[in-house]
Every structure is written in C-alpha cells, then in structure tokens.
Design a protein around this motif. Structure first.
Motif, short mmCIF file in Angstrom:
data_model
loop_
_atom_site.label_atom_id
_atom_site.label_comp_id
_atom_site.label_asym_id
_atom_site.label_seq_id
_atom_site.Cartn_x
_atom_site.Cartn_y
_atom_site.Cartn_z
N GLY A 73 42.97 54.73 33.40
CA GLY A 73 42.05 53.83 32.71
C GLY A 73 42.46 52.36 32.78
O GLY A 73 42.23 51.60 31.85
N TYR A 74 43.05 51.97 33.90
CA TYR A 74 43.50 50.59 34.09
C TYR A 74 42.78 49.93 35.25
O TYR A 74 42.33 50.61 36.18
N ILE A 75 42.68 48.61 35.20
CA ILE A 75 42.21 47.83 36.34
C ILE A 75 43.37 46.97 36.83
O ILE A 75 44.26 46.62 36.06
N LEU A 76 43.39 46.68 38.10
CA LEU A 76 44.46 45.91 38.72
C LEU A 76 43.93 44.57 39.18
O LEU A 76 42.82 44.49 39.73
N GLU A 77 44.72 43.53 38.98
CA GLU A 77 44.32 42.18 39.39
C GLU A 77 45.57 41.41 39.79
O GLU A 77 46.60 41.48 39.10
N TRP A 78 45.48 40.69 40.89
CA TRP A 78 46.61 39.85 41.30
C TRP A 78 46.74 38.68 40.35
O TRP A 78 45.77 37.96 40.11
N TYR A 79 47.94 38.46 39.81
CA TYR A 79 48.21 37.26 39.02
C TYR A 79 48.61 36.13 39.96
O TYR A 79 48.15 35.01 39.86
N ASN A 80 49.50 36.46 40.88
CA ASN A 80 49.91 35.57 41.95
C ASN A 80 50.45 36.45 43.07
O ASN A 80 50.36 37.67 42.98
N ALA A 81 51.00 35.87 44.09
CA ALA A 81 51.45 36.66 45.24
C ALA A 81 52.60 37.61 44.90
O ALA A 81 52.81 38.59 45.61
N GLY A 82 53.30 37.37 43.81
CA GLY A 82 54.44 38.20 43.46
C GLY A 82 54.20 39.18 42.32
O GLY A 82 55.06 40.01 42.05
#
Length: 90
Positions: A73-82
């Motif tokens: 039940g999670y979504i993934l999103e890039w915060y920055n390249a790391g």
C-alpha cells in the motif's frame, strides 16, 4: 499500517537496500508512515537507478520493488538522485 511499514522495510533490507528516515522529508511525511530508500548504498544499483545508465537513460525502479510497494500500500517517488521515498497510499 505500522506493521506494513516495518514488514516492507524489512523485505527491502533483506534485498540489500538501506532504508530509514534520512531526514529529507518533512516530519509529517515520516509521522504518517513514509520512509526513505537509498539509491546509493548497499545493493541499490541492482534495483533502483535514477540515471538509468544501463537501462536506456531513464530512471529505473525494479518491477519487484514496484510490486512490493503496491502490495504493502505504498507509492514510490524520487526525492533526488540518491533517495527514493516510499509513502503510504491513501
């Protein structure tokens, strides 16, 4: 939800990924069950790659991790390249 978060984090750690509260998100993000996944430590290169150097030049998240996030039940999103952030889906 807390057990889902802990179980999800534990599975990622078993895969060789570093997870936790790295301080990139706001306090509400972490208080509501969000956490960070390092794209630079451990075996991250096997599963996540912001630059996609070996995968056509586009940000990459393995299908295994995307499916796992959906299952928990999670979504993934890039915060920055790391840092890839996992946030509970509402």
């Amino acid at each position: 939800m807390a057990s889902d978060k802990q179980d999800f984090m534990r599975e990622l750690e078993r895969m060789g990924l570093k997870v936790g509260d790295f301080g990139w998100g706001g306090s509400d993000f972490y208080a509501e069950g969000g956490f960070d996944i390092s794209a630079e430590d451990g075996d991250a290169y096997k599963y996540i790659d912001y630059y996609g150097e070996f995968r056509g030049g586009y940000p990459y998240i393995s299908e295994d991790i995307e499916q796992m996030a959906e299952d928990y039940g999670y979504i993934l999103e890039w915060y920055n390249a790391g840092v890839l952030q996992a946030a509970p889906e509402y």
